[in-house]
Design a protein around this motif. Structure first.
Motif, PDB file in Angstrom:
ATOM      1  N   ALA A   1       0.837  -1.211   0.000  1.00 33.58           N
ATOM      2  CA  ALA A   1       0.000   0.000   0.000  1.00 33.58           C
ATOM      3  C   ALA A   1       0.864   1.251   0.000  1.00 33.58           C
ATOM      4  O   ALA A   1       0.580   2.215  -0.729  1.00 33.58           O
ATOM      5  N   LYS A   2       1.910   1.250   0.801  1.00 37.39           N
ATOM      6  CA  LYS A   2       2.789   2.426   0.877  1.00 37.39           C
ATOM      7  C   LYS A   2       3.534   2.620  -0.436  1.00 37.39           C
ATOM      8  O   LYS A   2       3.732   3.749  -0.886  1.00 37.39           O
ATOM      9  N   GLN A   3       3.945   1.512  -1.039  1.00 35.27           N
ATOM     10  CA  GLN A   3       4.651   1.620  -2.323  1.00 35.27           C
ATOM     11  C   GLN A   3       3.721   2.143  -3.405  1.00 35.27           C
ATOM     12  O   GLN A   3       4.126   2.911  -4.266  1.00 35.27           O
ATOM     13  N   ALA A   4       2.451   1.730  -3.370  1.00 35.24           N
ATOM     14  CA  ALA A   4       1.481   2.181  -4.368  1.00 35.24           C
ATOM     15  C   ALA A   4       1.138   3.659  -4.166  1.00 35.24           C
ATOM     16  O   ALA A   4       1.050   4.417  -5.130  1.00 35.24           O
ATOM     17  N   ALA A   5       0.944   4.065  -2.924  1.00 34.95           N
ATOM     18  CA  ALA A   5       0.593   5.467  -2.651  1.00 34.95           C
ATOM     19  C   ALA A   5       1.783   6.383  -2.941  1.00 34.95           C
ATOM     20  O   ALA A   5       1.626   7.427  -3.585  1.00 34.95           O
ATOM     21  N   ASN A   6       2.944   5.995  -2.433  1.00 27.68           N
ATOM     22  CA  ASN A   6       4.222   6.654  -2.750  1.00 27.68           C
ATOM     23  C   ASN A   6       4.230   8.162  -2.525  1.00 27.68           C
ATOM     24  O   ASN A   6       4.921   8.895  -3.235  1.00 27.68           O
ATOM     25  N   ARG A   7       3.466   8.635  -1.536  1.00 24.33           N
ATOM     26  CA  ARG A   7       3.543  10.041  -1.173  1.00 24.33           C
ATOM     27  C   ARG A   7       4.780  10.244  -0.293  1.00 24.33           C
ATOM     28  O   ARG A   7       5.325   9.261   0.233  1.00 24.33           O
ATOM     29  N   PRO A   8       5.213  11.486  -0.090  1.00 24.63           N
ATOM     30  CA  PRO A   8       6.392  11.681   0.780  1.00 24.63           C
ATOM     31  C   PRO A   8       6.253  11.004   2.136  1.00 24.63           C
ATOM     32  O   PRO A   8       7.199  10.404   2.636  1.00 24.63           O
ATOM     33  N   LYS A   9       5.055  11.062   2.729  1.00 22.02           N
ATOM     34  CA  LYS A   9       4.894  10.455   4.055  1.00 22.02           C
ATOM     35  C   LYS A   9       4.967   8.922   3.980  1.00 22.02           C
ATOM     36  O   LYS A   9       5.353   8.276   4.947  1.00 22.02           O
ATOM     37  N   ASP A  10       4.603   8.364   2.827  1.00 20.08           N
ATOM     38  CA  ASP A  10       4.734   6.910   2.648  1.00 20.08           C
ATOM     39  C   ASP A  10       6.207   6.530   2.488  1.00 20.08           C
ATOM     40  O   ASP A  10       6.662   5.526   3.031  1.00 20.08           O
ATOM     41  N   GLN A  11       6.929   7.368   1.743  1.00 22.80           N
ATOM     42  CA  GLN A  11       8.353   7.099   1.522  1.00 22.80           C
ATOM     43  C   GLN A  11       9.139   7.161   2.831  1.00 22.80           C
ATOM     44  O   GLN A  11      10.134   6.461   2.996  1.00 22.80           O
ATOM     45  N   LEU A  12       8.655   7.997   3.761  1.00 23.13           N
ATOM     46  CA  LEU A  12       9.359   8.128   5.043  1.00 23.13           C
ATOM     47  C   LEU A  12       9.220   6.878   5.911  1.00 23.13           C
ATOM     48  O   LEU A  12      10.136   6.528   6.646  1.00 23.13           O
ATOM     49  N   VAL A  13       8.083   6.209   5.815  1.00 29.13           N
ATOM     50  CA  VAL A  13       7.843   5.066   6.696  1.00 29.13           C
ATOM     51  C   VAL A  13       8.275   3.737   6.058  1.00 29.13           C
ATOM     52  O   VAL A  13       8.493   2.740   6.763  1.00 29.13           O
ATOM     53  N   LEU A  14       8.450   3.738   4.741  1.00 27.62           N
ATOM     54  CA  LEU A  14       8.791   2.486   4.043  1.00 27.62           C
ATOM     55  C   LEU A  14      10.080   1.816   4.534  1.00 27.62           C
ATOM     56  O   LEU A  14      10.093   0.593   4.752  1.00 27.62           O
ATOM     57  N   PRO A  15      11.177   2.560   4.712  1.00 26.98           N
ATOM     58  CA  PRO A  15      12.408   1.883   5.174  1.00 26.98           C
ATOM     59  C   PRO A  15      12.212   1.111   6.478  1.00 26.98           C
ATOM     60  O   PRO A  15      12.748   0.018   6.658  1.00 26.98           O
ATOM     61  N   GLU A  16      11.405   1.673   7.373  1.00 27.15           N
ATOM     62  CA  GLU A  16      11.150   1.002   8.650  1.00 27.15           C
ATOM     63  C   GLU A  16      10.340  -0.282   8.449  1.00 27.15           C
ATOM     64  O   GLU A  16      10.633  -1.315   9.054  1.00 27.15           O
ATOM     65  N   LEU A  17       9.335  -0.203   7.574  1.00 26.92           N
ATOM     66  CA  LEU A  17       8.508  -1.391   7.318  1.00 26.92           C
ATOM     67  C   LEU A  17       9.328  -2.487   6.628  1.00 26.92           C
ATOM     68  O   LEU A  17       9.196  -3.677   6.953  1.00 26.92           O
ATOM     69  N   LEU A  18      10.180  -2.087   5.696  1.00 25.48           N
ATOM     70  CA  LEU A  18      11.017  -3.071   4.996  1.00 25.48           C
ATOM     71  C   LEU A  18      12.014  -3.705   5.968  1.00 25.48           C
ATOM     72  O   LEU A  18      12.304  -4.910   5.881  1.00 25.48           O
ATOM     73  N   ALA A  19      12.513  -2.910   6.895  1.00 26.90           N
ATOM     74  CA  ALA A  19      13.434  -3.448   7.910  1.00 26.90           C
ATOM     75  C   ALA A  19      12.716  -4.456   8.798  1.00 26.90           C
ATOM     76  O   ALA A  19      13.253  -5.533   9.104  1.00 26.90           O
ATOM     77  N   LEU A  20      11.481  -4.122   9.184  1.00 27.58           N
ATOM     78  CA  LEU A  20      10.704  -5.049  10.030  1.00 27.58           C
ATOM     79  C   LEU A  20      10.444  -6.362   9.300  1.00 27.58           C
ATOM     80  O   LEU A  20      10.571  -7.449   9.877  1.00 27.58           O
ATOM     81  N   ARG A  21      10.088  -6.261   8.019  1.00 27.98           N
ATOM     82  CA  ARG A  21       9.819  -7.481   7.251  1.00 27.98           C
ATOM     83  C   ARG A  21      11.077  -8.348   7.161  1.00 27.98           C
ATOM     84  O   ARG A  21      11.013  -9.557   7.344  1.00 27.98           O
ATOM     85  N   GLU A  22      12.187  -7.698   6.921  1.00 26.24           N
ATOM     86  CA  GLU A  22      13.435  -8.457   6.822  1.00 26.24           C
ATOM     87  C   GLU A  22      13.797  -9.097   8.163  1.00 26.24           C
ATOM     88  O   GLU A  22      14.281 -10.234   8.208  1.00 26.24           O
ATOM     89  N   ALA A  23      13.539  -8.381   9.250  1.00 31.08           N
ATOM     90  CA  ALA A  23      13.879  -8.923  10.571  1.00 31.08           C
ATOM     91  C   ALA A  23      13.121 -10.219  10.850  1.00 31.08           C
ATOM     92  O   ALA A  23      13.632 -11.122  11.507  1.00 31.08           O
ATOM     93  N   PHE A  24      11.891 -10.300  10.326  1.00 28.22           N
ATOM     94  CA  PHE A  24      11.069 -11.490  10.585  1.00 28.22           C
ATOM     95  C   PHE A  24      11.165 -12.539   9.481  1.00 28.22           C
ATOM     96  O   PHE A  24      10.540 -13.591   9.581  1.00 28.22           O
ATOM     97  N   ASP A  25      11.954 -12.246   8.451  1.00 26.36           N
ATOM     98  CA  ASP A  25      12.094 -13.193   7.337  1.00 26.36           C
ATOM     99  C   ASP A  25      13.185 -14.209   7.670  1.00 26.36           C
ATOM    100  O   ASP A  25      14.367 -13.849   7.754  1.00 26.36           O
ATOM    101  N   PRO A  26      12.811 -15.481   7.864  1.00 22.16           N
ATOM    102  CA  PRO A  26      13.829 -16.485   8.231  1.00 22.16           C
ATOM    103  C   PRO A  26      14.856 -16.709   7.119  1.00 22.16           C
ATOM    104  O   PRO A  26      15.941 -17.220   7.386  1.00 22.16           O
ATOM    105  N   ASP A  27      14.524 -16.315   5.899  1.00 25.86           N
ATOM    106  CA  ASP A  27      15.455 -16.508   4.769  1.00 25.86           C
ATOM    107  C   ASP A  27      16.331 -15.289   4.508  1.00 25.86           C
ATOM    108  O   ASP A  27      17.057 -15.249   3.517  1.00 25.86           O
ATOM    109  N   SER A  28      16.225 -14.283   5.391  1.00 22.05           N
ATOM    110  CA  SER A  28      16.953 -13.037   5.098  1.00 22.05           C
ATOM    111  C   SER A  28      18.448 -13.165   5.366  1.00 22.05           C
ATOM    112  O   SER A  28      19.212 -12.310   4.969  1.00 22.05           O
ATOM    113  N   GLU A  29      18.859 -14.234   6.060  1.00 25.63           N
ATOM    114  CA  GLU A  29      20.305 -14.409   6.311  1.00 25.63           C
ATOM    115  C   GLU A  29      20.699 -15.847   6.076  1.00 25.63           C
ATOM    116  O   GLU A  29      19.895 -16.739   6.299  1.00 25.63           O
TER     117      GLU A  29
END
Lengths: 66, 162
Positions: free
Chosen positions: B134-162
């Protein structure tokens, strides 16, 4: 395998977590939230909202005094 | 500011079909992001519109931005004649979306939701993956600000990330 908390506190170079840190995200804040229950997270959010309201009131009061 | 407990308990206790999206959903997924309003994706069935009115009517919703002197009626008919609404209420701002950009309508949002228990009630919350979409689709400045945090959270919980 590292836990989410371990990954956030020691990001692998080139990872999305490292990107977020370099972007300016305080990863320790996320770790703090992960340690909380959903109810505690929502309570924190409500408290932060109330704090913002109080800040706005204080700022407006100060502007009126000037 | 939105009074979260009042809004969420009213919606759940009136059996409204909704999924929490936006900043409150992001917070529940452990982001430190702070929002000021409540965003919902809601079902557009007639039954649900009636339930929405029962749940939120007591908070006197008005379309945000319209002059105070203009009359505004919050009822099923009003909801039926639109899809996305931004309301100011006596307990704060509530946005109702029939469709989430990058995700889809309520049915899809529900499929892509996870359950959280807050205020002793089970609430459907858009998943981290769907919030990122949703944030990638909306892509407003406020969405771009929160995306790095959401991507970091997803990676933290991804068992295949390391």
């Amino acid at each position: 395998m590292r836990t989410p908390e371990e990954k956030l506190l020691n990001p692998r170079p080139g990872s999305k977590i490292a990107e977020a840190r370099d972007f300016g995200i305080d990863l320790t804040l996320i770790v703090g939230k992960l340690r909380k229950t959903p109810q505690q997270r929502i309570d924190d959010l409500q408290s932060a909202m109330r704090f913002h309201v109080e800040l706005d009131k204080a700022r407006e009061a100060r502007l009126l005094k000037k | 500011m939105i009074e979260l407990k009042d809004a969420i308990t009213a919606l759940v206790d009136n059996d409204v079909e909704f999924v929490l999206i936006g900043g409150v959903a992001i917070t529940l997924h452990s982001s430190a992001y702070v929002t000021e309003d409540l965003d919902l994706c809601y079902s557009r069935t007639n039954t649900n519109l009636v339930k929405l009115c029962a749940a939120l009517g007591r908070f006197k919703p008005r379309a945000r931005g319209i002059p105070d002197e203009l009359p505004f009626i919050f009822d099923e008919s009003t909801l039926r004649n639109g899809t996305n609404f931004t309301f100011s209420t006596t307990i704060g701002d509530i946005d109702l979306l029939a469709e989430v950009a990058g995700v889809g309508d309520y049915t899809v949002a529900k499929e892509k939701s996870v359950d959280f228990t807050i205020y002793d009630r089970v609430v459907k919350v858009l998943s981290l993956d769907a919030l990122i979409a949703a944030k990638q689709a909306a892509n407003r400045p406020k969405d771009q600000l929160v995306l790095p945090e959401l991507l970091a959270l997803r990676e933290a919980f991804d068992p295949d990330s390391e």
